[in-house]
Design an enzyme around this catalytic site. Structure first.
Site, PDB file in Angstrom:
ATOM      1  N   SER A 254      26.027  44.452  12.538  1.00 36.94           N
ATOM      2  CA  SER A 254      25.396  43.730  13.408  1.00 36.94           C
ATOM      3  C   SER A 254      26.379  43.829  15.013  1.00 36.94           C
ATOM      4  O   SER A 254      27.544  44.092  14.434  1.00 36.94           O
ATOM      5  CB  SER A 254      25.240  42.193  13.205  1.00 36.94           C
ATOM      6  OG  SER A 254      25.033  41.567  14.494  1.00 36.94           O
TER       7      SER A 254
ATOM      8  N   LYS B 254      22.122  40.438   6.236  1.00 31.18           N
ATOM      9  CA  LYS B 254      21.743  40.896   7.841  1.00 31.18           C
ATOM     10  C   LYS B 254      20.242  40.362   8.052  1.00 31.18           C
ATOM     11  O   LYS B 254      20.032  40.055   9.291  1.00 31.18           O
ATOM     12  CB  LYS B 254      21.763  42.409   7.904  1.00 31.18           C
ATOM     13  CG  LYS B 254      21.265  42.830   9.203  1.00 31.18           C
ATOM     14  CD  LYS B 254      22.382  42.335  10.202  1.00 31.18           C
ATOM     15  CE  LYS B 254      22.253  42.808  11.643  1.00 31.18           C
ATOM     16  NZ  LYS B 254      21.225  43.477  12.234  1.00 31.18           N
TER      17      LYS B 254
ATOM     18  N   HIS C 223      20.692  36.878   8.940  1.00 33.71           N
ATOM     19  CA  HIS C 223      21.258  37.000  10.325  1.00 33.71           C
ATOM     20  C   HIS C 223      20.278  37.015  11.493  1.00 33.71           C
ATOM     21  O   HIS C 223      20.259  36.315  12.365  1.00 33.71           O
ATOM     22  CB  HIS C 223      22.368  38.056  10.286  1.00 33.71           C
ATOM     23  CG  HIS C 223      22.674  38.257  11.788  1.00 33.71           C
ATOM     24  ND1 HIS C 223      22.264  39.017  12.643  1.00 33.71           N
ATOM     25  CD2 HIS C 223      24.060  38.129  12.236  1.00 33.71           C
ATOM     26  CE1 HIS C 223      22.732  39.088  13.614  1.00 33.71           C
ATOM     27  NE2 HIS C 223      24.088  38.558  13.550  1.00 33.71           N
ATOM     28  N   ASN C 224      19.470  38.105  11.148  1.00 35.61           N
ATOM     29  CA  ASN C 224      18.401  38.353  12.314  1.00 35.61           C
ATOM     30  C   ASN C 224      17.354  37.023  12.468  1.00 35.61           C
ATOM     31  O   ASN C 224      17.135  36.748  13.727  1.00 35.61           O
ATOM     32  CB  ASN C 224      17.507  39.387  11.975  1.00 35.61           C
ATOM     33  CG  ASN C 224      18.635  40.697  12.599  1.00 35.61           C
ATOM     34  OD1 ASN C 224      19.818  40.669  12.666  1.00 35.61           O
ATOM     35  ND2 ASN C 224      18.094  42.055  12.920  1.00 35.61           N
TER      36      ASN C 224
ATOM     37  N   GLU D 185      19.231  34.669  14.440  1.00 36.81           N
ATOM     38  CA  GLU D 185      19.038  35.186  15.708  1.00 36.81           C
ATOM     39  C   GLU D 185      17.995  34.694  16.546  1.00 36.81           C
ATOM     40  O   GLU D 185      17.923  34.562  17.707  1.00 36.81           O
ATOM     41  CB  GLU D 185      19.424  36.750  15.620  1.00 36.81           C
ATOM     42  CG  GLU D 185      19.347  37.504  16.853  1.00 36.81           C
ATOM     43  CD  GLU D 185      19.501  38.961  16.839  1.00 36.81           C
ATOM     44  OE1 GLU D 185      20.548  39.455  15.925  1.00 36.81           O
ATOM     45  OE2 GLU D 185      18.612  39.662  17.114  1.00 36.81           O
TER      46      GLU D 185
HETATM   47  C1  6PG Z   1      22.106  42.964  15.704  1.00 38.48           C
HETATM   48  C2  6PG Z   1      20.901  42.789  15.893  1.00 38.48           C
HETATM   49  C3  6PG Z   1      20.099  43.970  16.001  1.00 38.48           C
HETATM   50  C4  6PG Z   1      18.571  43.931  16.052  1.00 38.48           C
HETATM   51  C5  6PG Z   1      18.066  43.796  17.571  1.00 38.48           C
HETATM   52  C6  6PG Z   1      16.745  43.665  17.928  1.00 38.48           C
HETATM   53  O1  6PG Z   1      22.739  42.188  14.748  1.00 38.48           O
HETATM   54  O2  6PG Z   1      22.880  43.774  16.193  1.00 38.48           O
HETATM   55  O3  6PG Z   1      20.052  41.868  15.064  1.00 38.48           O
HETATM   56  O4  6PG Z   1      20.168  44.527  14.530  1.00 38.48           O
HETATM   57  O5  6PG Z   1      17.908  45.135  15.744  1.00 38.48           O
HETATM   58  O6  6PG Z   1      18.549  42.483  17.978  1.00 38.48           O
HETATM   59  O7  6PG Z   1      15.912  43.079  16.979  1.00 38.48           O
HETATM   60  P1  6PG Z   1      14.288  42.708  17.372  1.00 38.48           P
HETATM   61  O8  6PG Z   1      13.778  43.899  17.841  1.00 38.48           O
HETATM   62  O9  6PG Z   1      13.652  42.568  16.009  1.00 38.48           O
HETATM   63  O10 6PG Z   1      14.524  41.587  18.342  1.00 38.48           O
END
Ligand code: 6PG
Length: 481
Positions: free
Chosen positions: A127, A181, A184-185, A188
């Site tokens: 990430s 991960k 995490h997303n 996010e």
């Molecule tokens: C990270 C992000 C990354 C992710 C993008 C876009 O931790 O660096 O999570 O891995 O791919 O943020 O995600 P989306 O296209 O699903 O919004």
């Protein structure tokens, strides 16, 4: 030169990570099927311990054994294709790291497949985007400890550093790294959605202009909301559009895209029966935002004459700050609970406190709140949810009031705030001793004899309910016709 580290996939992330590896004194070699990507690497790698191989066999020959090969290619079929090409060329003891956003179920399958061939396989969440890859990402490797030990030095060198050391550790067995991960997303997505909801209220009900929004987010970034996402949000409001000279944020179409990791989080939570409604709402709102044409038509059909905001700017800003604090905490709460349940279910052996440490630097959801969360999990590693931790009781109870105020204001002004509403309902349900779910049990028993439990004695019960109306009852004629 025989390289310590090989990278397959020289997109921006791959190129940046290989430069990062070289900066730490490890010789590295890159390969990409697309010669154009390779050409981009060479000028960037000038004067560094980096070379590019013209073919896969040349790439393999350039690496020291046991070879350390990382893949940074798009998740899905391409990873399988690369592995198919790679497997005949590598030998027992070599280590392959998949650093893409692979689905954990694919990682589990690939791990088992490679275990049988004697090649180490590490599914690793990475990430931090392009900049993280270049100057220090947060790394979430999973697989088995023995494989991790073989690459620990390189990973610790390239990872971001926080006040608690390199932002990497062995996360857990098999697909634990990619599962972590994915969570995490999911978090996010939730945090980004909450920020966008608050932006909507501040802009439309509060009449904040972009400069004021910049100042507010920058100020919040000096408080307990300090985080990468709040920081970059402040930065967004300053950026001018090269074409028109207007503020860029106002020129960007309001359709949020996604690559699927948030959706996977919701899917997995459903499979494991873990409620994560703040994240679910964030995923759904991305889909809803994509229905732009329908939304535009509907906005003409349903006219709304909402009451205007009567709260002053200073008070609104204070309310928004605490509502965000509330929503952020519950986003982490849900993600972390999902991760603990998944870890138990899939035998990952994840330590939540360690994950929180790894997230402290380099990753997209790094924030000051991680320190408090980590304290709670260090105190009680089996904590099911931070809502049950006395450490979070004062702040959640206090911030709840402002979440309610903000939601009332959003509703009065016709401003959707789905993730904030989900945070509040989730919290209220989680702190309610008796929910109205007894009625659902009565209904289930009524129409399907599904039985129910009782509050006064143990066991499973069924009642003889009044007879039901016929299934195909004729529609009643409306009165007055
Ligand atoms: C990270 C992000 C990354 C992710 C993008 C876009 O931790 O660096 O999570 O891995 O791919 O943020 O995600 P989306 O296209 O699903 O919004």
């Amino acid at each position: 030169m025989a390289a310590h580290f090989g990278m397959i996939g020289l997109g921006t992330m791959g190129r940046n990570l290989i430069l990062n590896v070289a900066d730490h004194g490890f010789e590295a070699c890159g390969y990409d099927r697309d010669p154009a990507q390779q050409k981009r690497l060479l000028p960037e790698a000038k004067d560094k311990l980096v070379k590019a191989a013209a073919s896969l066999p040349e790439f393999i020959d350039s690496l020291k054994t046991p070879r350390v090969i990382m893949l940074l290619v798009p998740a899905g079929k391409i990873v399988d294709n690369v592995l198919t090409d790679l497997l005949p060329l590598v030998q027992e003891g070599d280590i392959i790291i998949d650093g893409g956003n692979s689905h954990f179920i694919d990682t589990e399958r690939r791990y088992q497949q490679l275990q049988n061939s004697g090649v180490h396989f590490i599914g690793m969440g990475v990430s931090g985007g392009d900049e993280g890859a270049r100057f220090g990402p947060s790394l979430m490797p999973g697989g088995n400890k023995e494989s991790y030990e073989l690459v620990k030095d390189i990973l610790e060198a390239v990872a971001a550093k926080s006040d608690e050391g390199p932002c990497v550790t062995f996360i857990g067995n098999t697909a634990a790294g990619h599962y972590t991960k994915m969570v995490h997303n999911g978090i996010e997505y939730a945090i980004m959605q909450l920020i966008s909801e608050v932006y909507g209220v501040l802009k439309k009900a509060g009449q904040f202009n972009n400069e004021e929004l910049h100042d507010l987010f920058a100020k919040w970034n000096e408080t307990e909301l300090q985080s990468f996402l709040v920081e970059i949000t402040a930065g967004v409001f300053l950026k001018k559009d090269d074409d028109t000279g207007k503020d860029l944020v106002d020129m960007i179409l309001d359709k949020a895209k996604q690559k699927g990791t948030g959706m996977w989080t919701s899917q997995s939570a459903m499979d494991l029966n873990v409620p994560i409604p703040v994240i679910d709402a964030a995923v759904s709102m991305r889909y809803l935002s994509a229905l732009k044409e329908e939304r535009v038509k509907n906005s003409r059909l349903h006219s709304f004459n909402g009451v205007k905001n009567t709260v002053g700017k200073d008070q609104l800003a204070r309310v928004c700050k605490n509502a965000l604090h509330f929503g952020f905490l519950l986003s982490y709460a849900q993600g972390l609970q999902l991760l603990s349940v998944a870890s138990a279910q899939y035998n990952y052996g994840v330590s939540i406190a360690e994950v929180l440490r790894v997230w402290k630097g380099g990753c997209i959801i790094r924030s000051a709140l991680l320190n408090d969360l980590r304290k709670a999990y260090l105190r009680d590693s089996s904590l099911a949810n931070i809502i049950s931790s006395p450490l979070f009781q004062p702040v959640l109870d206090e911030c709840r009031k402002d979440a309610v105020t903000l939601l009332k204001l959003a509703m009065d002004n016709n401003l959707p705030a789905a993730s904030l509403a989900a945070s509040l309902h989730y919290f209220d349900a989680y702190i309610t001793d008796r929910l109205p779910a007894n009625l659902i049990q009565a209904q289930r028993d009524y129409f399907g004899a599904h039985t129910y439990e009782r509050i006064d004695k143990t066991g499973v019960f069924h009642a003889e309910w009044e007879s039901k109306s016929p299934l195909a009852a004729p529609l009643q004629k409306p009165k007055g016709d």
